[in-house]
Design a protein around this motif. Structure first.
Motif, PDB file in Angstrom:
ATOM      1  N   ARG A 164      26.018  20.731  36.385  1.00 52.92           N
ATOM      2  CA  ARG A 164      25.100  21.521  37.189  1.00 52.92           C
ATOM      3  C   ARG A 164      23.965  20.624  37.675  1.00 52.92           C
ATOM      4  O   ARG A 164      23.198  20.090  36.874  1.00 52.92           O
ATOM      5  CB  ARG A 164      24.546  22.690  36.379  1.00 52.92           C
ATOM      6  N   TYR A 165      23.898  20.472  38.998  1.00 52.07           N
ATOM      7  CA  TYR A 165      22.879  19.626  39.616  1.00 52.07           C
ATOM      8  C   TYR A 165      22.225  20.405  40.754  1.00 52.07           C
ATOM      9  O   TYR A 165      22.920  20.979  41.597  1.00 52.07           O
ATOM     10  CB  TYR A 165      23.504  18.332  40.149  1.00 52.07           C
ATOM     11  N   GLU A 166      20.899  20.415  40.777  1.00 49.65           N
ATOM     12  CA  GLU A 166      20.159  21.177  41.770  1.00 49.65           C
ATOM     13  C   GLU A 166      19.235  20.274  42.574  1.00 49.65           C
ATOM     14  O   GLU A 166      18.656  19.325  42.040  1.00 49.65           O
ATOM     15  CB  GLU A 166      19.334  22.281  41.091  1.00 49.65           C
ATOM     16  N   ARG A 172      26.915  15.127  41.733  1.00 54.41           N
ATOM     17  CA  ARG A 172      27.967  16.152  41.776  1.00 54.41           C
ATOM     18  C   ARG A 172      29.346  15.529  41.944  1.00 54.41           C
ATOM     19  O   ARG A 172      30.327  16.000  41.374  1.00 54.41           O
ATOM     20  CB  ARG A 172      27.677  17.127  42.915  1.00 54.41           C
ATOM     21  N   VAL A 180      20.865  20.663  32.804  1.00 49.83           N
ATOM     22  CA  VAL A 180      20.803  20.855  34.249  1.00 49.83           C
ATOM     23  C   VAL A 180      20.060  19.661  34.833  1.00 49.83           C
ATOM     24  O   VAL A 180      18.966  19.315  34.363  1.00 49.83           O
ATOM     25  CB  VAL A 180      20.051  22.148  34.622  1.00 49.83           C
TER      26      VAL A 180
END
Length: 219
Positions: free
Chosen positions: A83-85, A76, A63
């Motif tokens: 998965r990038y936050e 992204r 992540v």
């Protein structure tokens, strides 16, 4: 200007440098420190996502987290299934013990709250988990090379925490002495297992370390 704002301003240039192959690639040397894939991995300060993508390709369940909206958007865009936050490294949206591995590759030197970031890394690591970090060695960010005299000089104070612009890449960073990083590891409850000082391959080659690689464990 905060480090987040500074990186927002140079996001496009940074992507050109990274994806155009214009930066020194220490990731292969750094990856030798990593434990084998065994559980969730956090790429702390993932930027445009290069290291997240490489870790995923190596079998890590990764992540990526970054505080820059532009960087997360670029990550992204390059990796729609990844998965990038968007999150501050000093206030991660993850529960205690969520990860078996935290990777901070050339990102801690670009953060405002290094102590908070390392404490959070310790919090989100499971018992027995590792933090692996890489930074530009502080002896370089404290000074520079006198090309004419072929020597290294420290300008100002090594012990000060001051803004620093990385030469060649011309991107914002912060110089901090080693003690700041190791105090952060201590506060995060992390114990150093190994340390490497890869040398520069260009300037004062073989005479001065350019990078600092550390692997620490949560007991």
């Amino acid at each position: 200007m905060s480090q987040k704002q500074a990186w927002e301003a140079v996001a496009g240039r940074w992507v050109e440098l990274v994806r155009g192959g214009s930066i020194d690639d220490e990731s292969r040397t750094f990856f030798a420190l990593l434990p084998p894939p065994s559980g969730p991995t956090l790429d702390l300060g993932c930027g445009e996502g290069r290291i997240t993508r490489e870790l995923t390709a190596l079998g890590y369940e990764t992540v990526g987290v970054d505080s820059s909206p532009s960087m997360v958007g670029l990550a992204r865009g390059a990796d729609p299934v990844g998965r990038y936050e968007l999150a501050d490294a000093a206030a991660l949206p993850s529960g205690d013990g969520s990860y078996d591995l935290v990777v901070a590759f050339m990102s801690l030197q670009d953060m405002d709250d290094i102590g908070g970031a390392l404490s959070e890394a310790g919090r989100v690591l499971a018992r027995g988990g590792r933090l692996c970090l890489a930074i530009i060695h502080p002896i370089w960010t404290a000074g520079g090379v006198d090309e004419d005299a072929d020597r290294f000089v420290i300008r100002g104070s090594y012990l000060a925490t001051v803004p620093h612009i990385r030469p060649v890449m011309q991107v914002p960073s912060v110089h901090r002495p080693l003690e700041v990083y190791f105090r952060g590891l201590e506060a995060g409850g992390l114990v150093v297992e190994t340390l490497r000082e890869p040398p520069s391959r260009k300037r004062l080659a073989g005479r001065m370390p350019l990078y600092l690689h550390v692997r620490a464990r949560k007991p």
